[in-house]
Design an enzyme around this catalytic site. Structure first.
Site, mmCIF file in Angstrom:
data_model
loop_
_atom_site.group_PDB
_atom_site.id
_atom_site.type_symbol
_atom_site.label_atom_id
_atom_site.label_comp_id
_atom_site.label_asym_id
_atom_site.label_seq_id
_atom_site.Cartn_x
_atom_site.Cartn_y
_atom_site.Cartn_z
ATOM 1 N N CYS A 171 10.104 19.012 -11.867
ATOM 2 C CA CYS A 171 10.590 18.561 -10.562
ATOM 3 C C CYS A 171 11.573 19.584 -9.990
ATOM 4 C CB CYS A 171 11.283 17.218 -10.762
ATOM 5 S SG CYS A 171 12.031 16.516 -9.287
ATOM 6 N N THR A 182 14.403 18.851 -8.995
ATOM 7 C CA THR A 182 15.721 18.527 -9.556
ATOM 8 C C THR A 182 15.890 19.169 -10.939
ATOM 9 O OG1 THR A 182 14.879 16.433 -10.422
ATOM 10 C CG2 THR A 182 15.947 16.362 -8.269
ATOM 11 N N HIS A 184 16.839 22.710 -10.243
ATOM 12 C CA HIS A 184 18.259 22.826 -9.884
ATOM 13 C C HIS A 184 19.114 22.945 -11.144
ATOM 14 C CE1 HIS A 184 17.797 22.437 -5.675
ATOM 15 N NE2 HIS A 184 17.646 21.137 -5.597
ATOM 16 N N HIS A 214 10.733 14.097 -16.243
ATOM 17 C CA HIS A 214 10.715 12.687 -15.826
ATOM 18 C C HIS A 214 9.486 12.324 -15.009
ATOM 19 C CE1 HIS A 214 12.837 14.765 -12.506
ATOM 20 N NE2 HIS A 214 12.126 13.950 -11.761
ATOM 21 N N GLU A 215 8.557 13.281 -14.866
ATOM 22 C CA GLU A 215 7.327 12.983 -14.107
ATOM 23 C C GLU A 215 6.175 13.155 -15.077
ATOM 24 O OE1 GLU A 215 7.225 15.806 -10.870
ATOM 25 O OE2 GLU A 215 9.058 15.019 -9.975
ATOM 26 N N CYS A 268 19.196 -1.930 -14.650
ATOM 27 C CA CYS A 268 19.807 -2.922 -15.546
ATOM 28 C C CYS A 268 19.358 -4.342 -15.252
ATOM 29 C CB CYS A 268 21.330 -2.808 -15.490
ATOM 30 S SG CYS A 268 22.083 -3.528 -14.010
ATOM 31 N N CYS A 285 23.145 -5.896 -12.073
ATOM 32 C CA CYS A 285 24.264 -5.467 -11.216
ATOM 33 C C CYS A 285 24.051 -5.983 -9.784
ATOM 34 C CB CYS A 285 24.408 -3.942 -11.237
ATOM 35 S SG CYS A 285 23.123 -3.066 -10.330
ATOM 36 N N CYS A 333 20.834 -4.428 -8.199
ATOM 37 C CA CYS A 333 19.587 -4.943 -8.777
ATOM 38 C C CYS A 333 19.318 -6.356 -8.266
ATOM 39 C CB CYS A 333 19.664 -4.955 -10.299
ATOM 40 S SG CYS A 333 19.389 -3.332 -11.031
ATOM 41 N N LEU A 363 6.415 17.984 -2.516
ATOM 42 C CA LEU A 363 6.773 16.697 -1.918
ATOM 43 C C LEU A 363 6.552 16.690 -0.412
ATOM 44 C CD1 LEU A 363 7.917 14.119 -3.411
ATOM 45 C CD2 LEU A 363 7.707 16.165 -4.763
HETATM 46 ZN ZN LIG Z 1 11.535 14.269 -9.758
HETATM 47 ZN ZN LIG Z 2 21.457 -2.621 -11.913
#
Ligand SMILES: [Zn+2]
Ligand SMILES: [Zn+2]
Length: 337
Positions: free
Chosen positions: A37, A39, A42, A58-59, A88, A91, A94, A171
């Site tokens: 990605c 990110t 970066h 993460h992809e 979570c 919170c 969420c 993207l």
């Molecule tokens: Zn990503």
């Molecule tokens: Zn949460």
């Protein structure tokens, strides 16, 4: 197993023990494809902080090889795409359905071990099963497509809208396709690399603009009866390009900051302009409740992700893969296994 770990400020290829199931809601997947990605880039280039000792990635997608006792709806052998963002559920955010803003959000490949490894442990609720009719690489694109879908939904792009997208990276090219799918009548895509502009054309861009040679604001206005675009998306992550978007939308226009800029970047902006032109400026962060639909769009061929995967490397060549990613002369770079 072999894994690419962010350690001591660089990517380190390490031989690690295979992960094991520690909680009964966990699944072990054999990773098949894992995208690099923007990110990640970066972090690799030192522009952003990465958590030390974490396997990044993460992809990703893979095949289920083991499941805990409490896992439901997923079986060994399933092909799965991963939503890396673990929320979570309790919170303030969420409970209001704004799960991407979860105060306790942790992400696979960012905060805990992710997909640049042969195996990964994932809570089963993060998994999306897909069929053999698409490839693991296409499955791995679920997550970025889901991010773009969230952005398009934030903007509420609809039939007949004119849309400006600045940035023809992976993207930007997904945003382009989603804008067209949402009914945009004219999509402008701004990209300085010629071969990426060509892909943008192939993927449905109505007007492509080379910002090094052409004046973006002028071209957008010439093609919208002098008004500017209804919607503008910044998909580069630079203040300069945010300015271009702000200058190219019409009165009452909507602007989405989609690109990830450096946390230190600052932009000077005229409050009067926002007031008088009644602009809406918004952000878009990750992919709340969009993964399932993103995967469906890929599986049914509504979104072409094959054209936006430009390179594939084995994990042993991750250094080379990162170099290509950072060169700017790539779209999505995939690590496949
Ligand atoms: Zn990503
Ligand atoms: Zn949460």
């Amino acid at each position: 197993m072999i894994a690419a770990v962010w350690r001591g400020g660089k990517i380190s290829l390490e031989e690690l023990p295979n992960p094991v199931i520690k909680k009964e809601d966990e699944v072990i997947i054999k990773v098949l494809a894992s995208g690099i990605c923007g990110t990640d880039l970066h972090v690799f280039s030192g522009k952003a902080q990465g958590k030390d000792g974490v396997i990044r990635g993460h992809e990703f997608s893979g095949r289920v090889v083991e499941i805990g006792k409490d896992v439901k709806g997923i079986k060994v052998g399933d092909l799965v795409a991963v939503d890396p963002n673990i929320t979570c559920g309790h919170c303030y955010f969420c409970k209001r359905g704004e799960i991407n803003l979860c105060e306790n959000l942790i992400a696979l490949g960012v905060d805990i071990n992710g997909g640049f490894a042969e195996y990964c442990v994932v809570p089963y609720k993060q998994l999306y099963v897909f069929s053999e009719k698409i490839s693991p690489i296409e499955g791995a694109m679920m997550e970025p497509v889901a991010c773009a879908l969230h952005g398009i939904e934030r903007l509420n792009v609809g039939p007949g809208d004119t849309v400006l997208i600045v940035g023809g990276g992976a993207l930007g090219l997904v945003l382009l396709q989603l804008a067209k799918l949402s009914g945009a009548s004219k999509v402008f895509l701004v990209e300085k690399v010629e071969w990426k502009r060509k892909i943008a054309k192939d993927l449905g861009a109505d007007i492509v603009i080379d910002p090094l040679k052409e004046n973006v604001e002028e071209i957008v206005k010439e093609n919208t009866y002098g008004r500017g675009a209804d919607v503008g998306i910044e998909a580069v992550g630079k203040t300069e390009t945010v300015k271009t978007v702000l200058g190219s939308v019409r009165r009452g226009g909507k602007v989405l900051i989609f690109g990830v800029s450096s946390p230190e970047d600052l932009l000077s902006i005229s409050p009067y302009d926002i007031y008088f032109r009644e602009l809406t400026i918004m952000g878009s962060f990750v992919n709340p409740f969009t993964n399932s639909r993103a995967l469906s769009l890929i599986e049914e061929g509504m979104i072409d992700v094959k054209k936006i995967v430009s390179h594939r490397f084995s994990i042993e060549k991750i250094d080379e893969a990162i170099k290509v990613g950072l060169s700017g002369d790539a779209l999505r770079v995939i690590i496949n296994f």
